[in-house]
Design a protein around this motif. Structure first.
Motif, PDB file in Angstrom:
ATOM      1  N   PHE A 178       4.433   0.295  -5.116  1.00 47.67           N
ATOM      2  CA  PHE A 178       3.360  -0.402  -4.405  1.00 47.67           C
ATOM      3  C   PHE A 178       3.437  -0.083  -2.914  1.00 47.67           C
ATOM      4  N   VAL A 179       4.641  -0.132  -2.351  1.00 46.21           N
ATOM      5  CA  VAL A 179       4.817   0.143  -0.925  1.00 46.21           C
ATOM      6  C   VAL A 179       4.390   1.568  -0.597  1.00 46.21           C
ATOM      7  N   GLU A 180       4.754   2.517  -1.455  1.00 43.77           N
ATOM      8  CA  GLU A 180       4.381   3.914  -1.223  1.00 43.77           C
ATOM      9  C   GLU A 180       2.871   4.079  -1.195  1.00 43.77           C
ATOM     10  N   ASN A 181       2.194   3.442  -2.107  1.00 42.58           N
ATOM     11  CA  ASN A 181       0.729   3.528  -2.145  1.00 42.58           C
ATOM     12  C   ASN A 181       0.102   2.780  -0.976  1.00 42.58           C
ATOM     13  N   TYR A 182       0.725   1.680  -0.596  1.00 45.37           N
ATOM     14  CA  TYR A 182       0.190   0.854   0.486  1.00 45.37           C
ATOM     15  C   TYR A 182       0.223   1.613   1.807  1.00 45.37           C
ATOM     16  N   LYS A 183       1.250   2.414   2.002  1.00 47.66           N
ATOM     17  CA  LYS A 183       1.390   3.170   3.254  1.00 47.66           C
ATOM     18  C   LYS A 183       0.279   4.197   3.418  1.00 47.66           C
ATOM     19  N   LYS A 184      -0.339   4.589   2.333  1.00 48.10           N
ATOM     20  CA  LYS A 184      -1.397   5.595   2.384  1.00 48.10           C
ATOM     21  C   LYS A 184      -2.726   4.998   2.827  1.00 48.10           C
ATOM     22  N   ILE A 185      -2.811   3.663   2.833  1.00 47.73           N
ATOM     23  CA  ILE A 185      -4.049   2.998   3.230  1.00 47.73           C
ATOM     24  C   ILE A 185      -4.092   2.902   4.752  1.00 47.73           C
ATOM     25  N   GLU A 186      -5.019   3.601   5.364  1.00 48.19           N
ATOM     26  CA  GLU A 186      -5.107   3.605   6.823  1.00 48.19           C
ATOM     27  C   GLU A 186      -6.045   2.530   7.344  1.00 48.19           C
TER      28      GLU A 186
END
Length: 306
Positions: A178-186
């Motif tokens: 979840f954190v990895e995907n969340y970091k991709k949200i700008e």
């Protein structure tokens, strides 16, 4: 129909034509309760279930009794649960008196369900049966869930509650993804109360359990989003202030747990906007002792259900 008024939950209306119970515990049949109150009609038999293995149960049949018990006086869901509990403690034998139509003579069909034993007098603590059921549920979640939409269905919180390292590892893997995907949200990290109230506590519990700081930015973003979207001391389920929608009422099921999240976020050391927290606590306090939290813009529901 009822011998006494249920105190903490709503009960099926005995005047209604039909009431469906999708799954009668481990037996593997779905029931429809009909007039006269409450007649149990089988509406489906699950493939591979103990009911299916008898080869004698099918849709449309009527169940007159379960191990000699007939449905009366109490909430039928409570009765069915009690009958299963009793059977599990006595060898898993369930004797159904079944007939193919209202005019037919009932015959006995014996269903064998897992004999899980009885609950201890101290259940749910110090209870082998409870521990076994928890383990079964945790293993099922680990096998069938992938952490998508983490926390919204309670899976993460349940696994964290077992205290078992193997369950923590499942949640740890979910959080990492979840954190990895969340970091991709700008942009567009604005959340809504259903995620904040139902998903947020899972992130907080995970941090308090592990000290994994990778989830702190998520907790902070959710807390800040709630501060930006609060109105009149609370939130509607989908955010904003959509008064034209019945769910635009203050608090409701999502907003109530958003308050819980804010308290937990502060426990995690996250900076929570003070006015947001205090105004939402003040709003919640007005509902205390007055029944269900209202879903729309109206008074509390008048009952004390979960």
């Amino acid at each position: 129909y009822y011998a006494k008024e249920p105190q903490f939950h709503m009960f099926p209306d005995p005047g209604a034509a039909r009431y469906t119970i999708k799954r009668f515990g481990p037996i593997g049949v779905g029931l429809e309760l009909r007039q006269p109150n409450f007649t149990m009609h089988i509406v489906n038999v699950e493939e591979g279930s103990p009911a299916a293995k008898t080869g004698q149960l099918q849709k449309g049949q009527i169940i007159e009794s379960v191990n000699g018990h007939v449905m009366k006086d109490e909430d039928p869901r409570v009765l069915l649960g009690n009958w299963i509990t009793e059977a599990e403690a006595k060898g898993g034998i369930v004797k159904l008196m079944v007939k193919d139509d209202p005019e037919a003579k009932a015959r006995e069909v014996v269903v064998q369900i897992p004999a899980l034993g009885a609950y201890s007098e101290t259940w749910p603590v110090d209870c082998k049966k409870t521990d076994m059921l928890i383990r079964q549920c945790a293993d099922y979640i680990a096998e069938h869930k992938d952490g998508t939409g983490i926390g919204l269905d309670g899976s993460a919180l349940f696994l964290l509650s077992t205290g078992e390292e193997k369950d923590l590892e499942v949640v740890r893997d979910w959080m990492k993804k979840f954190v990895e995907n969340y970091k991709k949200i700008e942009v567009g990290r604005e959340t809504y109360p259903w995620f904040a109230g139902y998903g947020g506590p899972a992130f907080c519990e995970y941090y308090l359990r592990t000290g994994d700081e990778s989830v702190l930015p998520i907790i902070k973003d959710v807390a800040d989003s709630l501060s930006r979207t609060i109105y009149n001391g609370s939130w509607m389920g989908r955010g904003g202030a959509s008064y034209g929608y019945m769910g635009g009422g203050h608090l409701n099921a999502a907003g109530l747990h958003a308050v819980t999240f804010l308290l937990m976020a502060r426990e995690c050391g996250v900076d929570v906007h003070e006015h947001t927290l205090q105004s939402s606590l003040f709003h919640v306090y007005r509902f205390a002792g007055h029944g269900n939290v209202a879903y729309g813009d109206h008074m509390p529901e008048g009952r004390f259900t979960a």
